[in-house]
Design a protein around this motif. Structure first.
Motif, short mmCIF file in Angstrom:
data_model
loop_
_atom_site.label_atom_id
_atom_site.label_comp_id
_atom_site.label_asym_id
_atom_site.label_seq_id
_atom_site.Cartn_x
_atom_site.Cartn_y
_atom_site.Cartn_z
N GLU A 142 0.83 -1.21 0.00
CA GLU A 142 0.00 0.00 0.00
C GLU A 142 0.86 1.26 0.00
N ASP B 261 -1.91 -0.81 -7.32
CA ASP B 261 -3.30 -0.44 -7.56
C ASP B 261 -4.17 -1.58 -7.06
N ALA B 262 -5.00 -1.30 -6.07
CA ALA B 262 -5.86 -2.34 -5.50
C ALA B 262 -6.98 -2.74 -6.44
N ARG B 263 -7.31 -1.88 -7.43
CA ARG B 263 -8.41 -2.19 -8.36
C ARG B 263 -8.04 -3.29 -9.35
N MET B 264 -6.75 -3.62 -9.43
CA MET B 264 -6.33 -4.67 -10.36
C MET B 264 -6.69 -6.06 -9.85
N GLY B 265 -7.21 -6.16 -8.63
CA GLY B 265 -7.61 -7.46 -8.11
C GLY B 265 -6.46 -8.29 -7.60
N ASN C 72 -4.08 -9.63 -4.71
CA ASN C 72 -4.07 -9.77 -3.26
C ASN C 72 -2.68 -9.42 -2.74
#
Length: 570
Positions: A182, A188-192, A194
């Motif tokens: 983070e 980018d967390a939107r890329m899925g 984990n």
């Protein structure tokens, strides 16, 4: 050790005196024994063992010692620690090999080596275990707390199971990330993705093969080679269903798994006509209006259409999509073809050996020759060598004759030989493609070259014509690919056109302006069908007559191509 023994023996009278002064002399003590010093005993007895344990004074008044047995002299001041020290000294002397002297038996008896000393220790009374259970059947203690019973573990002796238990007992800690994703500006967390999976790659471990995996695959391959691809797939599905049934025994076997319904596209049906097509040619009005109560009179029908013959209607295709075309056979290389041929021959020989082993066919006779006579027959060869030699020579003659017969059987008949030669020289006559070649020659007046052009065209089964006129000659041939190729080699390579010229001047004077005689290919291509029936040679005086030969065949443009052809177009 002897020095230590003498020093410790010197200290024993002092202990006796201290004991007598503290507690008084006990009654029944032998006076002679008390007067005799123990140090002199050590000097008189040469086999007294050394005492390694230090003799201490008892400081605990509560220590109790078992009273000596009858006939044993007791020493004053011999408490439990001193008694134990004397006992250990006596045991050590026995180990070192010292023997007891009967003269000093009463004194040695004061060291009770053979007697057992029991220090009285009051044992605690054992409690009888009481089983207490609660309302749920769990074991509880006297305070009412549930007792945790450890689960029984299976002690395995196999290395695999031991490692498995160790792996289960070992707590795997996930490695911590050096940098939090983070905090990374590019994460980018939107890329899925984990972030907990952004770890180092997992170490490779052993992947054990399940029991029976390779045998199942071998059985499927054997089944495929014997019965085909479809049967092998069916066997594979059956094995998968059986394995699934074994893995899930609680499933009801009577339940049928319902799959997704496959809807097949059908052709739209034609609307029902007013009059069927087979009734239309028989009705005068062309409709069913004349039929009353299922009957019709003869005046309403065309009686001339009714004959003794039966009309078979044309078959109608079923209302469904046509089946897909079968897969095309895979084109194999020469190496793959040889490999398949070798595999087929090995399988055939293996089947033959199996049939011989089962007794279905007769095994081949042993191939005995004069060179391996003794090796094959052994002692039998010396019994009747003349008879064996005749048999061997007759068997060799039979094998040679069988070889000749097989060659004769494979030999082609004259008709088959001609057919094979035609297939080699000429292509299939049913091929739709026809190749045309147009040649331009300056002079074709020489009879030898004219004969070669005519006869080679007929032998190669070519059609066309050779038109000879003043100043130019045109040859057109039609046929297959192989004959056209051979005829082109004749026209462009084999014939020496410069030397094939008829000299009309008797003096041998040649015109310097006359060009060198040669042959060139004007055009070559394929047409739908041939324009000539056979090959002919035409001698024409004018160019108009020569062009008329091609016009009659419908190929006047061949002549125009040859006339307008120049050397720059080559």
């Amino acid at each position: 050790m002897q020095k230590e023994l003498s020093e410790k023996l010197k200290k024993i009278p002092q202990l006796n005196k201290s004991g007598s002064s503290d507690g008084g002399q006990q009654p029944g003590l032998n006076k002679e024994a008390s007067k005799t010093p123990l140090s002199s005993i050590g000097r008189q007895q040469g086999s007294v063992p050394p005492i390694t344990a230090a003799v201490g004074v008892s400081t605990s008044p509560a220590a109790s010692v078992k009273p000596p047995t009858a006939g044993m002299v007791t020493l004053a001041g011999l408490t439990a620690p001193n008694y134990e020290a004397v006992k250990r000294a006596q045991e050590l002397a026995a180990k070192m090999g010292f023997h007891q002297d009967p003269q000093f038996a009463p004194l040695i008896n004061m060291f009770p080596g053979h007697t057992t000393t029991d220090v009285a220790v009051q044992p605690k009374p054992a409690k009888v275990p009481v089983l207490r259970l609660d309302a749920l059947g769990r074991e509880i203690d006297e305070h009412g707390n549930v007792v945790d019973m450890p689960k029984p573990t299976n002690l395995s002796t196999l290395k695999v199971n031991i490692n498995k238990q160790k792996k289960e007992a070992f707590q795997i800690l996930k490695p911590e990330l050096d940098v939090d994703p983070e905090t990374n500006p590019h994460f980018d967390a939107r890329m899925g993705i984990n972030k907990t999976k952004l770890l180092r790659p997992k170490r490779m471990s052993f992947q054990f093969v399940e029991e029976g995996k390779w045998s199942k695959q071998a059985e499927i391959i054997r089944f495929k080679s014997q019965f085909g691809e479809a049967q092998a797939k069916e066997l594979k599905t059956k094995q998968a269903q059986l394995a699934k049934a074994k893995a899930e025994p609680d499933i009801n076997p009577n339940l049928i798994e319902v799959s997704e319904r496959v809807v097949t596209k059908e052709k739209p049906k034609d609307p029902i006509p007013d009059v069927e097509w087979w009734d239309l040619p028989l009705l005068l009005s062309g409709t069913y209006c004349d039929i009353i109560e299922g009957k019709i009179t003869e005046d309403k029908l065309k009686m001339d259409k009714i004959t003794i013959y039966v009309e078979h209607p044309l078959p109608i295709e079923p209302p469904a999509e046509p089946a897909p075309p079968p897969p095309q056979p895979l084109k194999l290389t020469k190496k793959e073809q040889k490999k398949l041929r070798t595999q087929r021959r090995l399988a055939k020989e293996k089947d033959r050996q199996e049939m011989i082993r089962q007794g279905l066919i007769e095994p081949p006779k042993p191939k005995v020759k004069m060179s391996n006579l003794m090796k094959v027959l052994g002692s039998e060869a010396t019994q009747d060598p003349t008879r064996l030699e005749m048999e061997i020579r007759s068997a060799a003659a039979e094998r040679e004759q069988a070889h000749v017969d097989r060659n004769i059987a494979r030999k082609l008949t004259p008709a088959e030989r001609r057919e094979k030669k035609e297939r080699k020289l000429f292509e299939d006559p049913n091929t739709p493609e026809t190749i045309v070649s147009v040649y331009k020659i300056n002079d074709l007046s020489h009879p030898q070259t004219r004969f070669k052009v005519d006869v080679n065209a007929q032998e190669n089964r070519l059609t066309g014509c050779a038109v000879i006129s003043d100043g130019i000659s045109v040859v057109v041939v039609e046929g297959g690919n192989k004959p056209i190729k051979r005829y082109g080699k004749l026209m462009l390579r084999r014939i020496n056109w410069a030397a094939s010229v008829v000299n009309e001047d008797d003096d041998g004077d040649e015109d310097e302006d006359t060009p060198i005689n040669r042959c060139v290919l004007v055009w070559q291509g394929s047409v739908a069908k041939p324009s000539f029936n056979r090959f002919t040679v035409h001698q024409c005086r004018t160019e108009a007559a020569a062009k008329k030969v091609f016009s009659d065949a419908g190929v006047a443009h061949y002549w125009d191509l040859a006339v307008n052809f120049t050397d720059d177009q080559m």
